[in-house]
Design a protein around this motif. Structure first.
Motif, PDB file in Angstrom:
ATOM      1  N   GLY A   1      87.609  57.448 -33.360  1.00 15.48           N
ATOM      2  CA  GLY A   1      87.332  56.348 -34.535  1.00 15.48           C
ATOM      3  C   GLY A   1      89.333  55.542 -34.285  1.00 15.48           C
ATOM      4  O   GLY A   1      89.610  54.633 -34.280  1.00 15.48           O
ATOM      5  N   ASP A   2      90.299  56.924 -34.098  1.00 18.98           N
ATOM      6  CA  ASP A   2      91.613  56.682 -34.040  1.00 18.98           C
ATOM      7  C   ASP A   2      91.488  55.891 -32.720  1.00 18.98           C
ATOM      8  O   ASP A   2      91.349  55.871 -31.718  1.00 18.98           O
ATOM      9  CB  ASP A   2      92.097  58.215 -34.183  1.00 18.98           C
ATOM     10  CG  ASP A   2      91.885  58.633 -36.335  1.00 18.98           C
ATOM     11  OD1 ASP A   2      91.703  57.097 -36.532  1.00 18.98           O
ATOM     12  OD2 ASP A   2      92.863  60.092 -36.158  1.00 18.98           O
ATOM     13  N   ASP A   3      93.681  55.734 -33.073  1.00 22.33           N
ATOM     14  CA  ASP A   3      93.914  54.698 -32.037  1.00 22.33           C
ATOM     15  C   ASP A   3      94.250  55.869 -31.300  1.00 22.33           C
ATOM     16  O   ASP A   3      94.934  56.267 -32.041  1.00 22.33           O
ATOM     17  CB  ASP A   3      95.139  53.656 -32.809  1.00 22.33           C
ATOM     18  CG  ASP A   3      95.277  53.206 -31.314  1.00 22.33           C
ATOM     19  OD1 ASP A   3      95.099  52.669 -29.742  1.00 22.33           O
ATOM     20  OD2 ASP A   3      95.486  51.742 -31.641  1.00 22.33           O
ATOM     21  N   TRP A   4      94.017  55.385 -29.695  1.00 21.18           N
ATOM     22  CA  TRP A   4      94.395  56.863 -28.336  1.00 21.18           C
ATOM     23  C   TRP A   4      95.801  57.058 -28.908  1.00 21.18           C
ATOM     24  O   TRP A   4      96.714  58.124 -28.386  1.00 21.18           O
ATOM     25  CB  TRP A   4      93.839  56.738 -27.386  1.00 21.18           C
ATOM     26  CG  TRP A   4      94.206  55.302 -27.065  1.00 21.18           C
ATOM     27  CD1 TRP A   4      93.170  54.327 -27.054  1.00 21.18           C
ATOM     28  CD2 TRP A   4      95.015  54.907 -25.613  1.00 21.18           C
ATOM     29  NE1 TRP A   4      93.423  53.255 -26.268  1.00 21.18           N
ATOM     30  CE2 TRP A   4      94.820  53.439 -25.647  1.00 21.18           C
ATOM     31  CE3 TRP A   4      96.004  55.744 -25.784  1.00 21.18           C
ATOM     32  CZ2 TRP A   4      95.200  53.229 -24.892  1.00 21.18           C
ATOM     33  CZ3 TRP A   4      96.928  55.047 -24.483  1.00 21.18           C
ATOM     34  CH2 TRP A   4      96.745  53.791 -24.279  1.00 21.18           C
TER      35      TRP A   4
ATOM     36  N   ALA B   1     102.486  68.377 -29.381  1.00 16.56           N
ATOM     37  CA  ALA B   1     100.946  68.368 -30.529  1.00 16.56           C
ATOM     38  C   ALA B   1     100.446  69.142 -29.787  1.00 16.56           C
ATOM     39  O   ALA B   1      99.736  70.150 -29.911  1.00 16.56           O
ATOM     40  CB  ALA B   1     101.120  67.887 -31.214  1.00 16.56           C
ATOM     41  N   THR B   2      99.477  68.471 -29.150  1.00 16.59           N
ATOM     42  CA  THR B   2      98.282  68.353 -28.392  1.00 16.59           C
ATOM     43  C   THR B   2      98.229  69.678 -27.726  1.00 16.59           C
ATOM     44  O   THR B   2      97.112  70.726 -27.567  1.00 16.59           O
ATOM     45  CB  THR B   2      97.305  67.314 -28.298  1.00 16.59           C
ATOM     46  OG1 THR B   2      97.285  65.865 -28.362  1.00 16.59           O
ATOM     47  CG2 THR B   2      95.724  67.930 -27.542  1.00 16.59           C
ATOM     48  N   ALA B   3      99.543  68.987 -26.741  1.00 15.05           N
ATOM     49  CA  ALA B   3      99.695  70.740 -25.421  1.00 15.05           C
ATOM     50  C   ALA B   3     100.025  72.055 -26.781  1.00 15.05           C
ATOM     51  O   ALA B   3      99.128  73.433 -26.144  1.00 15.05           O
ATOM     52  CB  ALA B   3     100.571  69.990 -24.547  1.00 15.05           C
ATOM     53  N   ARG B   4     100.702  72.001 -27.509  1.00 15.32           N
ATOM     54  CA  ARG B   4     100.822  73.084 -28.269  1.00 15.32           C
ATOM     55  C   ARG B   4      99.683  73.599 -28.926  1.00 15.32           C
ATOM     56  O   ARG B   4     100.086  75.443 -29.223  1.00 15.32           O
ATOM     57  CB  ARG B   4     102.103  72.886 -29.311  1.00 15.32           C
ATOM     58  CG  ARG B   4     103.734  72.729 -28.322  1.00 15.32           C
ATOM     59  CD  ARG B   4     104.638  73.204 -29.202  1.00 15.32           C
ATOM     60  NE  ARG B   4     104.750  71.867 -30.844  1.00 15.32           N
ATOM     61  CZ  ARG B   4     104.520  70.222 -30.407  1.00 15.32           C
ATOM     62  NH1 ARG B   4     105.233  69.996 -29.465  1.00 15.32           N
ATOM     63  NH2 ARG B   4     104.548  69.791 -31.202  1.00 15.32           N
ATOM     64  N   THR B   5      98.438  73.386 -29.682  1.00 12.87           N
ATOM     65  CA  THR B   5      97.950  73.633 -30.676  1.00 12.87           C
ATOM     66  C   THR B   5      97.032  73.537 -30.078  1.00 12.87           C
ATOM     67  O   THR B   5      95.631  74.699 -30.118  1.00 12.87           O
ATOM     68  CB  THR B   5      97.981  72.617 -31.577  1.00 12.87           C
ATOM     69  OG1 THR B   5      97.482  71.265 -30.875  1.00 12.87           O
ATOM     70  CG2 THR B   5      99.045  72.440 -32.732  1.00 12.87           C
ATOM     71  N   GLY B   6      96.806  73.106 -28.864  1.00 14.79           N
ATOM     72  CA  GLY B   6      94.835  72.907 -28.007  1.00 14.79           C
ATOM     73  C   GLY B   6      93.908  72.642 -28.322  1.00 14.79           C
ATOM     74  O   GLY B   6      92.584  72.507 -28.595  1.00 14.79           O
ATOM     75  N   THR B   7      94.777  71.291 -29.949  1.00 19.53           N
ATOM     76  CA  THR B   7      93.914  70.844 -30.744  1.00 19.53           C
ATOM     77  C   THR B   7      94.125  69.302 -30.500  1.00 19.53           C
ATOM     78  O   THR B   7      95.491  69.177 -30.397  1.00 19.53           O
ATOM     79  CB  THR B   7      93.734  70.920 -31.926  1.00 19.53           C
ATOM     80  OG1 THR B   7      93.111  72.475 -32.242  1.00 19.53           O
ATOM     81  CG2 THR B   7      92.494  69.993 -33.437  1.00 19.53           C
ATOM     82  N   VAL B   8      93.573  68.532 -30.576  1.00 17.30           N
ATOM     83  CA  VAL B   8      94.151  67.091 -30.098  1.00 17.30           C
ATOM     84  C   VAL B   8      94.201  66.979 -31.785  1.00 17.30           C
ATOM     85  O   VAL B   8      93.965  66.013 -33.025  1.00 17.30           O
ATOM     86  CB  VAL B   8      91.776  66.369 -29.930  1.00 17.30           C
ATOM     87  CG1 VAL B   8      93.572  64.616 -29.900  1.00 17.30           C
ATOM     88  CG2 VAL B   8      92.339  66.028 -28.419  1.00 17.30           C
ATOM     89  N   MET B   9      95.809  66.343 -31.420  1.00 18.48           N
ATOM     90  CA  MET B   9      96.593  65.788 -33.071  1.00 18.48           C
ATOM     91  C   MET B   9      96.916  64.961 -32.702  1.00 18.48           C
ATOM     92  O   MET B   9      97.420  63.673 -31.454  1.00 18.48           O
ATOM     93  CB  MET B   9      97.800  66.694 -33.147  1.00 18.48           C
ATOM     94  CG  MET B   9      97.095  68.356 -32.839  1.00 18.48           C
ATOM     95  SD  MET B   9      96.634  68.271 -34.104  1.00 18.48           S
ATOM     96  CE  MET B   9      97.643  68.544 -35.931  1.00 18.48           C
TER      97      MET B   9
END
Length: 375
Positions: A196-199, A206-214
């Motif tokens: 639901g967050d604005d993409w 940060a997503t690439a570094r952590t492997g989690t969508v931030m």
């Protein structure tokens, strides 16, 4: 219902019949019976009520002192025969306003406007209008309530006031806190993406570094807040100065709203404002048993100045030494403290470090305040 003319006619009929019978004067009895027969004919005239629809509107439902609200009545004859002339009565705060409506042909309508007698601040409950008609001789009157109740708020008169902007930062990228509402433009932190967050807020690095969508956590910046405290104790105000204090309080609230500054209104009495400060101020009364500024410390205990950036404004009357010391002790908790006094004589002790303005009326206070703040 008998009108004044009808009551006089009824008394005349009874008197003539009684006098004619006592004096053995049949002509008087005949006259008395004729008067009674006239009342019976008037009753038959009113037996059938016209078929009408009445639409009432009041604009605006919220008005400031000094402005006017108007009522509008639209009466339509939905019957098959011509309706008689009507009298529509509006009752507001004990004042009755009668609006005449001419006779209407079948299917005809008439619209009439009239001012409402609401000049003082308050909450006015306007009952249903009474639509009535009389016989041709105005001996009897028959009325019916039409429509529902309406509520009109008359807000206190407000004066333009300049705001002190020392209450904290006021820009799009100002300081933020965890409790700040979402939907702003100020970056606060990174967090995991929630459906639901604005993409567009996804932080790809940060997503690439952590492997989690931030995602970026953006909020409304921590804007300066204005806290207005209104002393509602009757003992603080001689004469009619309580009304002036209400107007000054309303002026501060409206000035903060126009400046886009978050504000909160509190009172020293037991009754506290709801969501609408102006609606509260339209009905607030002086508290005869209130403690006044003696309870100010407890009233603002939950306010933390260094994290929220709050400017305090106190509206009151005469301030004694004790209250002045209290205001000075609270000065360190707020970025600024202002004192608005409505007094007719020497305001007395002026607290050090507090911006104090005293005046004998709301209009004079506004002029003195703006002269001091804008210089």
């Amino acid at each position: 219902m008998l009108t004044r003319t009808g009551a006089a006619m009824a008394c005349t009929a009874v008197g003539l019949v009684a006098l004619g019978g006592w004096a053995d004067y049949p002509e008087l009895v005949v006259l008395g019976l004729g008067a009674a027969a006239t009342l019976l004919v008037a009753s038959a005239w009113l037996f059938v009520s016209p078929r009408l629809t009445v639409v009432r509107e009041v604009q605006p439902h919220r008005v400031f002192e000094g402005n006017t609200a108007r009522g509008t009545l639209t009466v339509t004859n939905i019957g098959r025969r011509r309706s008689p002339g009507l009298l529509v009565t509006e009752t507001v705060a004990g004042h009755r306003t009668t609006v005449p409506v001419p006779a209407l042909a079948a299917g005809g309508s008439c619209t009439a406007g009239y001012p409402l007698p609401i000049t003082r601040r308050g909450r006015y409950l306007i009952p249903a209008v009474e639509v009535g008609h009389s016989d041709p001789l105005r001996l009897l009157h028959r009325g019916h309530a039409r429509g529902g109740e309406l509520v009109v708020h008359v807000y206190p008169r407000v004066h333009p006031l300049a705001m002190i902007t020392a209450g904290g930062p006021h820009d799009a990228e100002g300081p933020t806190v965890n409790s700040a509402p979402l939907g702003g433009v100020a970056f606060h932190s990174l967090r995991e993406y929630v459906p639901g967050d604005d993409w567009r807020h996804i932080h790809w690095g940060a997503t690439a570094r952590t492997g989690t969508v931030m995602a970026r956590h953006v909020v409304v910046p921590d804007e300066p807040r204005q806290l207005v405290v209104f002393d509602t104790s009757s003992a603080s105000y001689p004469g009619t100065l309580f009304e002036d204090a209400v107007r000054v309080t309303a002026s501060f609230c409206v000035a903060a709203e126009k400046a886009g500054l978050p504000f909160e209104l509190r009172t020293t009495g037991a009754r506290q404002p709801g969501p609408s400060a102006l609606e509260f101020l339209s009905t607030v009364d002086g508290d005869r048993t209130g403690v006044g500024l003696a309870g100010l410390s407890d009233l603002v205990r939950d306010v933390v100045a260094d994290s929220q950036g709050v400017a305090l404004t106190v509206v009151t009357g005469q301030v004694g030494d004790e209250a002045a010391q209290l205001l000075m002790s609270l000065r360190s908790r707020f970025l600024s403290v202002s004192l608005a006094q409505l007094v007719t004589a020497d305001p007395g002790t002026r607290p050090r470090g507090v911006l104090a303005v005293a005046a004998p009326g709301s209009e004079q206070f506004a002029a003195d305040w703006n002269r001091l703040v804008l210089r």
